[in-house]
Design a protein around this motif. Sequence first.
Motif, PDB file in Angstrom:
ATOM      1  N   ALA A 202       2.572 -81.652 -18.228  1.00 52.68           N
ATOM      2  CA  ALA A 202       3.012 -80.268 -18.395  1.00 52.68           C
ATOM      3  C   ALA A 202       4.282 -79.991 -17.602  1.00 52.68           C
ATOM      4  CB  ALA A 202       1.891 -79.316 -17.960  1.00 52.68           C
ATOM      5  N   VAL A 276       6.326 -72.999 -17.333  1.00 54.88           N
ATOM      6  CA  VAL A 276       5.116 -73.650 -16.831  1.00 54.88           C
ATOM      7  C   VAL A 276       5.013 -73.374 -15.327  1.00 54.88           C
ATOM      8  CG1 VAL A 276       3.916 -75.830 -16.394  1.00 54.88           C
ATOM      9  CG2 VAL A 276       5.083 -75.464 -18.576  1.00 54.88           C
ATOM     10  N   GLU A 311       1.604 -64.343 -21.543  1.00 56.16           N
ATOM     11  CA  GLU A 311       1.281 -65.420 -22.480  1.00 56.16           C
ATOM     12  C   GLU A 311       2.450 -66.377 -22.684  1.00 56.16           C
ATOM     13  OE1 GLU A 311      -0.190 -63.812 -26.104  1.00 56.16           O
ATOM     14  OE2 GLU A 311      -1.967 -62.880 -25.173  1.00 56.16           O
ATOM     15  N   ARG A 314       2.741 -70.977 -19.360  1.00 51.87           N
ATOM     16  CA  ARG A 314       1.524 -71.784 -19.254  1.00 51.87           C
ATOM     17  C   ARG A 314       1.165 -71.937 -17.780  1.00 51.87           C
ATOM     18  NH1 ARG A 314       0.690 -78.180 -21.015  1.00 51.87           N
ATOM     19  NH2 ARG A 314      -1.544 -78.280 -20.478  1.00 51.87           N
TER      20      ARG A 314
END
Length: 550
Positions: A202, A276, A311, A314
Amino acid sequence: MTEEASASRTVREATLDVLRELGLTTVFSNPSHTEMKLFEYWPEDEFRFVMGLQEASVVGMADGYAQATGEPSLVLINGGPGLGNAMGSVYTAASAHTPMVILGGQQARKMLLGEPFLVAKDATQLPKPYIKWAGEPARPQDIPGMIAQAYHIARQAPQGPVFVAVPEDDWIRPAGPEPVRVASVESAVVPDPAVLARIAEALNGAERPGLIAGPTVDAQGARGALVALAEKLNARVWGSPVWPRSSFPENHPLFAGVLPPIPELINERLAAQHDVVVVLGAPAFTLFTAWDLFSTNPADPDQSARPALPESVRFLHVTDNPEAAAATLAGQSFVAPPGAVVEGLVPLVTQHERVALTPVREPVPVPEASEPLSQAYLFHLLSQELPEDAVLFEELPIARADFHEQIPLGADNGYFATASGALGFPFAGAVGYALARPDVRTVVVVGEGSAQYTLHSLWTAARHNLPVTFVIPDNAGYLSLKYYLQDQKSWQKGYDLSGVDMAQLARGFGVRGERIEKPEGLRAALKDALTADGPVLLDVVVADPGLFRL
């Protein structure tokens, strides 16, 4: 040991053996009648007894000591009113996940049928829920083994304070026929390699990765690894809301500041900067209030949703606290030791291009001398005079922004603050820290309001001649309360602390105290206080800083 010697051994003697084996040889205490039997023929050459004048200070000092050593500290206080006095500090230790064994004195067993003096009613219930575990022995000979069990529970993740209630007469009863076997309990929990790979994937795929540094990263010794991880990713690092312990140097160019404990402001900062975000060693997130509660308009029925994260970002959350994982606002949470996760991620992430990131913090102006003094000017001078390896304890509900702006702590500075809303930890915690680390200068920056909660710890600092410098930005009020209400004048009685002279109070406890009201001589006073042999308190009168900044 002969059979005759074994038969004559008392619970007290067996307990002292267990404490020696566990390394619990520093005892923080404000003893009452119910603990006196433990101290008969006290082996003062083997055990260090640290006296505090009030139980909140005793537990606060033990908290700082445990955070300095990384091992459980030992507290001995009365388990009824004594523990009641200490509960604010117990609450803070629980919030900070500080490993601590608290022994609470209870009345003699034969007197528990009535309501004797100093009794601890429902002894194991009083410290709950702000305690990790509590026990009360069914038999006197069970006490040494129960203390060993409590010690291991306190050390296990998530760490925290534990409590054992001990009836007064149990100390002199016969011990068990065999010595207590103290087991070796070592943490063998390591991150799942598959989880590390998922988090690394990620971060490697992120265009704008972000890291949030929680206190557990530093507590588990991974502060340096977090710096390496951030530099390899070229990622901004934020301090977790209500930052109680520094896990990343504030003077590092990748440090973005401490997140405010308000969901709307957290979202605003993170959504604008990242795609992220990985939260390491902190709840996701500690919240203090919501933006709508600042309004003074009539309130409608609350039909709002629970706070949520944007949203567009992440979020991945790493914590060793299963409860924090269960309550997380993040989309993914992993229960694993955050320090080991940080260390494991460093070789797995790819080297990002080292380009300068757009600053997210405004340039900090250099404050100037004034009358009355500003707290920003005080902190500016303090920063210039601080030893490079100084450890700072801070509690400034109204002045945290000025503190962090003017004192950007470096890689060699430790930083500790309260992990809860209960006041008083830094004043006492710094004394406990200095008992464990007399080789460094411990500096306390606490308002005169917060100082009142554990003021008694000054006496302990003087008694042990500890290298602690207390700096009080004295604005004569609980100003964190003042600015909550629109009609401040009618609320004055609730925040006005005029007439408190901290320098005189310090001298009454045996600590050298000086009150400073003008800029002349402030730098010299700070220089002297930071190099003095023993504790010094500077009561620096400052102007009302105005509405607090987040």
